[in-house]
Write a protein that holds these residues in place. Structure first.
Motif, PDB file in Angstrom:
ATOM      1  N   ALA A 140       0.648  -1.276   0.050  1.00 50.61           N
ATOM      2  CA  ALA A 140       0.212   0.036  -0.018  1.00 50.61           C
ATOM      3  C   ALA A 140       0.735   1.275  -0.189  1.00 50.61           C
ATOM      4  O   ALA A 140       0.268   2.407   0.018  1.00 50.61           O
ATOM      5  N   ILE A 141       2.183   1.180  -0.089  1.00 51.51           N
ATOM      6  CA  ILE A 141       2.969   2.526   0.199  1.00 51.51           C
ATOM      7  C   ILE A 141       3.984   2.414  -0.903  1.00 51.51           C
ATOM      8  O   ILE A 141       4.733   1.654  -1.239  1.00 51.51           O
ATOM      9  N   ILE A 192       1.024  19.490  -5.193  1.00 46.75           N
ATOM     10  CA  ILE A 192       0.320  18.596  -6.145  1.00 46.75           C
ATOM     11  C   ILE A 192      -0.982  17.925  -5.492  1.00 46.75           C
ATOM     12  O   ILE A 192      -0.662  17.295  -4.568  1.00 46.75           O
ATOM     13  N   LYS A 193      -2.028  18.326  -6.131  1.00 50.13           N
ATOM     14  CA  LYS A 193      -3.218  17.563  -5.134  1.00 50.13           C
ATOM     15  C   LYS A 193      -3.222  16.172  -5.461  1.00 50.13           C
ATOM     16  O   LYS A 193      -2.949  15.580  -6.523  1.00 50.13           O
ATOM     17  N   THR A 194      -3.433  15.517  -4.455  1.00 54.03           N
ATOM     18  CA  THR A 194      -3.435  13.809  -4.470  1.00 54.03           C
ATOM     19  C   THR A 194      -4.622  13.264  -5.485  1.00 54.03           C
ATOM     20  O   THR A 194      -4.129  12.452  -6.251  1.00 54.03           O
ATOM     21  N   ASN A 195      -5.595  13.777  -5.819  1.00 55.96           N
ATOM     22  CA  ASN A 195      -6.527  13.251  -6.654  1.00 55.96           C
ATOM     23  C   ASN A 195      -6.166  13.342  -8.101  1.00 55.96           C
ATOM     24  O   ASN A 195      -6.838  13.208  -9.174  1.00 55.96           O
ATOM     25  N   LEU A 253       5.899   9.752   0.947  1.00 59.85           N
ATOM     26  CA  LEU A 253       5.133   8.533   0.859  1.00 59.85           C
ATOM     27  C   LEU A 253       3.647   8.720   0.297  1.00 59.85           C
ATOM     28  O   LEU A 253       2.981   9.630   0.609  1.00 59.85           O
ATOM     29  N   ILE A 254       3.496   7.668  -0.608  1.00 58.33           N
ATOM     30  CA  ILE A 254       2.009   7.784  -1.140  1.00 58.33           C
ATOM     31  C   ILE A 254       1.376   6.692  -0.735  1.00 58.33           C
ATOM     32  O   ILE A 254       1.835   5.562  -0.803  1.00 58.33           O
ATOM     33  N   GLU A 255      -0.004   6.746  -0.057  1.00 62.32           N
ATOM     34  CA  GLU A 255      -0.594   5.600   0.115  1.00 62.32           C
ATOM     35  C   GLU A 255      -1.495   5.325  -1.347  1.00 62.32           C
ATOM     36  O   GLU A 255      -2.336   6.094  -1.512  1.00 62.32           O
ATOM     37  N   ILE A 256      -1.598   4.146  -1.499  1.00 61.52           N
ATOM     38  CA  ILE A 256      -2.323   3.656  -2.494  1.00 61.52           C
ATOM     39  C   ILE A 256      -3.681   3.435  -2.476  1.00 61.52           C
ATOM     40  O   ILE A 256      -3.885   2.945  -1.119  1.00 61.52           O
ATOM     41  N   ASP A 257      -4.635   3.695  -2.996  1.00 59.09           N
ATOM     42  CA  ASP A 257      -6.122   3.582  -3.029  1.00 59.09           C
ATOM     43  C   ASP A 257      -6.411   1.865  -3.258  1.00 59.09           C
ATOM     44  O   ASP A 257      -6.471   1.710  -4.826  1.00 59.09           O
ATOM     45  N   VAL A 269       0.844  -4.232 -16.908  1.00 58.73           N
ATOM     46  CA  VAL A 269       0.752  -2.843 -16.154  1.00 58.73           C
ATOM     47  C   VAL A 269      -0.679  -3.140 -15.278  1.00 58.73           C
ATOM     48  O   VAL A 269      -1.604  -3.450 -15.373  1.00 58.73           O
ATOM     49  N   LYS A 270      -0.304  -2.454 -13.988  1.00 61.41           N
ATOM     50  CA  LYS A 270      -1.501  -2.044 -12.994  1.00 61.41           C
ATOM     51  C   LYS A 270      -1.176  -0.602 -12.574  1.00 61.41           C
ATOM     52  O   LYS A 270      -0.469   0.052 -12.469  1.00 61.41           O
ATOM     53  N   THR A 271      -2.397  -0.105 -12.717  1.00 56.50           N
ATOM     54  CA  THR A 271      -2.709   1.364 -12.404  1.00 56.50           C
ATOM     55  C   THR A 271      -3.527   1.674 -11.079  1.00 56.50           C
ATOM     56  O   THR A 271      -4.436   0.874 -10.959  1.00 56.50           O
ATOM     57  N   PHE A 272      -2.846   2.586 -10.525  1.00 57.07           N
ATOM     58  CA  PHE A 272      -3.649   2.910  -9.006  1.00 57.07           C
ATOM     59  C   PHE A 272      -3.875   4.318  -9.132  1.00 57.07           C
ATOM     60  O   PHE A 272      -3.044   5.198  -9.595  1.00 57.07           O
ATOM     61  N   THR A 273      -5.006   4.751  -8.178  1.00 55.76           N
ATOM     62  CA  THR A 273      -4.956   6.249  -7.841  1.00 55.76           C
ATOM     63  C   THR A 273      -4.394   6.360  -6.612  1.00 55.76           C
ATOM     64  O   THR A 273      -4.164   5.438  -5.579  1.00 55.76           O
ATOM     65  N   ALA A 274      -3.953   7.487  -6.128  1.00 60.94           N
ATOM     66  CA  ALA A 274      -3.472   7.916  -4.844  1.00 60.94           C
ATOM     67  C   ALA A 274      -4.664   8.149  -3.706  1.00 60.94           C
ATOM     68  O   ALA A 274      -5.435   8.986  -4.142  1.00 60.94           O
ATOM     69  N   LYS A 275      -4.294   7.479  -2.537  1.00 61.14           N
ATOM     70  CA  LYS A 275      -5.233   7.842  -1.537  1.00 61.14           C
ATOM     71  C   LYS A 275      -4.911   9.025  -0.573  1.00 61.14           C
ATOM     72  O   LYS A 275      -5.637   9.913  -0.266  1.00 61.14           O
TER      73      LYS A 275
END
Length: 545
Positions: free
Chosen positions: A319-320, A331-334, A382-386, A355-361
């Motif tokens: 998740a990280i 930079i806005k997370t969304n 650190l970026i937490e993955i959604d 490829v796997k694509t994720f958004t940032a939570k």
């Protein structure tokens, strides 16, 4: 004064204390000792280091501390006297074990198979920890902090605080557990009334890291629902995971107890890290990465037209992702997307099959980072993955050396690290393919001597330099990518691409100069705290819920 006479005097002085008394039944009768539990001892048996009373009341500090030991005897911590020859003989001759403490060791230390009590200089055997008996006078060997992590043997009862007792000790009228959790109405009712057990349930077991099977009376039952007492749950780490420690390897099953708790800790599994399943051809003058490092992450930012490649990052758990703070500053997370398994600068390249694509939570920037106002110090985020990354041979985290607090003593100038990126290549254009290159670590003094004067301020104790000075290196767009080093066949994240000097009159990097990397080792405590907080609300934490 003779030792026995002194002891007799002490006992007479303390007759007001209810736990002992002198008594005389005739002119030839000597003073005796009445145990609190009811037995009578000869006075010579009192404060001799051995508990002759069933309740140990003949060897307590209140009784023994006034005694002055004769020459040739050792005084136990609570006051009893034993022969000096018994000191450090490997046998516990003092009832508190104080005769076997500091036997040739430094102060406040114990042997390899011993436990040091928290507030007193007393060592007890490891086997005495969480056994239901308060062997340390301060109770530290039976504390919840220690015993919560203890594995109870199968066929025993786990007390609420974590200690272990025999099953026969449940509801026997005596608190075998220090906290009395073996004598609760719930347990006693369940023992006396088997039909009443239907109301008792153990919590379900859910974890994406575990394979769990549950049986009751040899019949399979669902593990994701509350379970009846007597249910046996068996655990196994899934592929691409391993036991968190040697201790956890023995925690492969647990039994639902009469108090609605599991008898043993649930198996703790952690991701396998730093492994490459196949050979990678070894981002200026780098080699195309036919199969990327399985922990490399591409960061994209949404523009008015489409998502644009922005920075690199490194996966360190399901998740990280670790990246540079300046990559997500303001930079806005969304607006962020993360891509794994991609060898292309395009977010949705049809040529990328895995490829796997994720958004940032959520983005967590280190609290000391102040961008250019702080000379880019503590350039780490650190970026937490959604959601979670499903680990496989294509998607695995890099290892973190949690014992590091600095990189200097672990890496020398001859060490080569590898960095993956998609930044500006030798033709001054952003690369459309993922590349990998090797870089040697450079000492701070050499780095500062060869840097431009106005760039030296960025070389601090939280950074280190790496590079070749021959045109091979990292450049614009490689920021946030991880510099990993191979140690004993595992790859560890040690650096994050932070800054490079610019070429004169341009905004492009100068690859004839060294690149500055953030030292990951300086921030392992911060990273660990964030991981613990993030993982607490994910189901892969391997716990009952």
């Amino acid at each position: 004064m003779h030792f026995v006479a002194l002891l007799q005097l002490i006992i007479l002085m303390c007759m007001e204390i209810s736990i002992f008394t002198g008594h005389s039944v005739g002119p030839n009768t000597t003073i005796g000792f009445l145990c609190k539990s009811g037995g009578i001892l000869d006075v010579n048996q009192v404060c001799d280091g051995r508990s002759d009373c069933y309740d140990g009341s003949d060897e307590i500090k209140e009784l023994c501390y006034r005694i002055i030991c004769p020459d040739g005897q050792f005084r136990c911590h609570y006051g009893a006297c034993i022969a000096k020859s018994k000191k450090c003989n490997g046998i516990r001759d003092c009832s508190d074990g104080s005769d076997e403490i500091q036997c040739g060791r430094r102060e406040r230390s114990c042997g390899q198979n011993e436990f040091l009590c928290k507030t007193i200089s007393k060592c007890i055997p490891q086997s005495a920890i969480c056994d239901g008996n308060d062997d340390c006078e301060d109770g530290s060997d039976e504390s919840k902090l220690i015993c919560d992590q203890e594995l109870c043997p199968l066929g025993t009862f786990k007390c609420k605080y974590g200690g272990c007792i025999q099953l026969s000790g449940q509801c026997d009228g005596f608190n075998d557990c220090i906290d009395g959790s073996d004598e609760t109405p719930t347990i006693c009712l369940a023992i006396q009334c088997p039909k009443c057990r239907k109301t008792i349930k153990c919590p379900p077991i859910m974890s994406s890291r575990l394979t769990v099977t549950c049986t009751l009376n040899e019949d399979d039952v669902p593990c994701n629902q509350p379970m009846d007492p007597g249910t046996i749950a068996k655990f196994e780490c899934k592929e691409f995971y391993k036991s968190a420690s040697i201790r956890d390897e023995t925690s492969d099953q647990s039994v639902c107890q009469l108090d609605g708790n599991w008898s043993r800790d649930i198996l703790k599994c952690v991701p396998e890290c730093g492994q490459i399943s196949s050979a990678i051809p070894l981002v200026m003058n780098g080699w195309d990465a036919v199969v990327p490092f399985p922990w490399h992450v591409n960061l994209y930012v949404r523009t008015k037209i489409d998502y644009q490649f922005w920075c690199g990052g490194t996966l360190i758990s399901e998740a990280i992702v670790v990246t540079a703070a300046h990559c997500v500053w303001n930079i806005k997370t969304n607006l962020l997307k993360l891509s794994m398994g991609s060898t292309s600068s395009l977010l949705n390249d049809p040529k990328n099959a895995y490829v796997k694509t994720f958004t940032a939570k959520r983005t967590i920037i280190h609290p000391l980072y102040q961008d250019k106002f702080g000379n880019y110090g503590s350039d780490i985020a650190l970026i937490e993955i959604d959601g979670n990354v499903d680990l496989n041979s294509f998607f695995l985290p890099a290892c973190i050396d949690w014992n590091l607090d600095d990189i200097t003593s672990h890496l020398s100038h001859t060490n080569l690290g590898y960095v993956t990126g998609m930044g500006v290549s030798e033709d001054n254009l952003f690369s459309d393919r993922l590349k990998v290159t090797s870089l040697p670590v450079v000492g701070d003094r050499e780095c500062m001597e060869k840097q431009q004067l106005d760039f030296r301020k960025y070389v601090t104790f939280t950074t280190f330099c790496a590079g070749w000075e021959n045109g091979t290196g990292v450049c614009n767009g490689d920021s946030g990518s991880g510099l990993t080093f191979s140690t004993k066949d595992l790859w560890y994240l040690q650096g994050i691409v932070s800054l490079s000097p610019r070429r004169p009159s341009t905004n492009l990097c100068d690859t004839s100069q060294f690149t500055i990397f953030t030292k990951v080792g300086m921030y392992v405590a911060w990273i660990k705290n964030i991981l613990s907080e993030v993982h607490s609300h994910h189901d892969f934490t391997s716990k009952c819920v």
